[in-house]
Design an enzyme around this catalytic site. Structure first.
Site, PDB file in Angstrom:
ATOM      1  N   HIS A  13       0.828  -1.211   0.000  1.00  0.00           N
ATOM      2  CA  HIS A  13       0.000   0.000   0.000  1.00  0.00           C
ATOM      3  C   HIS A  13       0.864   1.264   0.000  1.00  0.00           C
ATOM      4  CE1 HIS A  13      -3.721   2.261   1.039  1.00  0.00           C
ATOM      5  NE2 HIS A  13      -2.851   3.076   1.635  1.00  0.00           N
ATOM      6  N   GLU A  14       1.804   1.323   0.934  1.00  0.00           N
ATOM      7  CA  GLU A  14       2.656   2.513   1.047  1.00  0.00           C
ATOM      8  C   GLU A  14       3.609   2.634  -0.139  1.00  0.00           C
ATOM      9  OE1 GLU A  14       1.839   4.674   3.077  1.00  0.00           O
ATOM     10  OE2 GLU A  14       0.538   3.456   4.356  1.00  0.00           O
TER      11      GLU A  14
END
Length: 421
Positions: free
Chosen positions: A21-22
């Site tokens: 995600h990051e």
């Protein structure tokens, strides 16, 4: 040992999902030219960190999330009082480092004096009063200069064109959207891997016939293989389910293979809740065959779409009150179920990880304050009105939303412990 395995499995799975995600945010921030100050997995105190280039890569104590800290998301504040004694490390007439403590290492020429004025965003300069002569001298700052506040804290300056707030609406939207999209892409890949490992359904061999069911009344037996329903070939449970629903309970022709013979029977499916059944169970091992490359790709997208519909339907029912908030699961339940999936084997863990990744991606796209979806709403409003909303007002909305999410997490965690223990 089992509890340790559950905890390790949960931390590993969640860390992978958070990292992906990051990573989406990180890559698109870099692509837009935004200065990324920190890429962190976890929250709280730093357990391990390493600076590479302009970004600090960190693992933090609490493995329940992560963040990419971009310059300009919040106001850039460098609090150095005028007349503070500072040391300037010079290289080719540019200040590369500003020290508020004795420099640990000096790469070039060192100049010391009292701070008069400093601009780290627009004009990029620092003016000091020299100790020796009392003369004021203005030095240009390097675009990537570091300010060393103390032994533990250092900060790279962020010219205005490298800040998140200075980027176009499109660049900001893509940077925020990339996190959830990367989770959805991971889901597609994992469902593809899952399909490659277990194969695809190729036939429907009956393993058991329920007593007094429509199938038994029609003469079906264990070992029979369903070929067609209502003159349509069926080779998967989903295909069979669709044809049974389409029948609406009316008798339809079935062709089943028994040994070397093809038998035709008429069966009227029986309604059970929202679906129709005929009272058969199937041998999962005999149903499967090895998937082709195209089938693994197709199943990756298909399963992601099907589960997305289910998840969104669940969110909708939660909002309308059709599902109780008590049904929500938090970190404890996620950890418990991840441990169960790990116990069931690597294949089950792949599917569970895919579902968690999809939930994370979709949940972050919801317009809930403090989540990516809410930030996208603010960016869209900025695009429509031609100027951003007051940053302090936006920060307040996200702060309130974050507090509400924390309260919700506390509630579902308590709920988890009641269910598990």
């Amino acid at each position: 040992m089992h509890i340790l395995q559950t905890v390790v499995s949960f931390i590993l799975v969640l860390s992978i999902l958070v990292f992906v995600h990051e990573l989406g945010h990180f890559l698109f921030a870099k692509r837009a030219g935004i200065l990324v100050r920190e890429f962190a997995i976890g929250f709280g105190p730093v357990v391990f960190s390493k600076r590479k280039g302009e970004t600090l890569y960190a693992i933090r104590l609490l493995p329940l999330g992560g963040f990419v800290r971009m310059a300009g998301e919040d106001p850039e504040i460098i609090d150095i009082k005028p007349e503070s004694i500072i040391h300037l490390d010079m290289k080719q007439n540019l200040v590369t480092d500003v020290w508020l403590i004795d420099p640990r290492e000096v790469k070039g020429e060192l100049v010391t004096g009292k701070l008069v004025e400093m601009d780290t965003e627009k004009d990029l300069f620092v003016t000091i009063l020299l100790d020796e002569s009392g003369e004021q001298v203005r030095y240009p700052l390097h675009r990537e200069a570091f300010i060393h506040l103390n032994k533990k804290n250092e900060m790279q300056i962020a010219p205005i064109d490298r800040q998140f707030s200075s980027k176009t609406v499109w660049q900001k939207a893509l940077t925020i959207l990339a996190g959830p999209i990367f989770n959805i892409i991971l889901t597609i890949i994992l469902f593809g891997v899952y399909t490659a490992v277990i194969g695809v359904e190729a036939k429907l061999p009956i393993s058991m016939v329920t007593k007094n069911s429509p199938a038994e009344k029609a003469g079906l037996k264990p070992g029979d293989v369903i070929q067609t329903v209502n003159n349509k070939r069926v080779s998967t449970i989903d295909m069979l389910r669709v044809e049974l629903i389409n029948s609406k309970g009316k008798a339809v022709p079935f062709v089943v293979k028994r040994g070397n013979q093809d038998l035709q029977v008429n069966i009227a499916p029986q309604k059970q809740g929202e679906v129709y059944i005929i009272g058969t169970m199937f041998d999962q091992r005999q149903m499967m065959r090895k998937a082709t490359m195209m089938e693994t790709v197709r199943e990756g997208f298909k399963q992601t779409y099907n589960w997305s519909v289910i998840i969104l339907d669940g969110f909708g029912k939660l909002v309308t009150g059709q599902i109780s908030i008590d049904s929500l699961g938090g970190p404890a339940q996620m950890g418990y179920l991840t441990g169960k999936a790990a116990d069931a084997g690597f294949v089950a863990l792949i599917k569970w990880t895919a579902l968690l990744s999809l939930n994370l991606g979709i949940f972050n796209l919801l317009p809930i304050p403090a989540l990516d979806g809410s930030r996208l709403i603010f960016i869209i409003i900025e695009g429509v009105r031609g100027r951003p909303i007051n940053p302090s007002k936006e920060s307040y909305v996200h702060l309130v939303g974050f507090a509400m999410l924390i309260l919700l997490m506390v509630f579902v965690t308590i709920n988890d412990f009641r269910k598990i223990f």
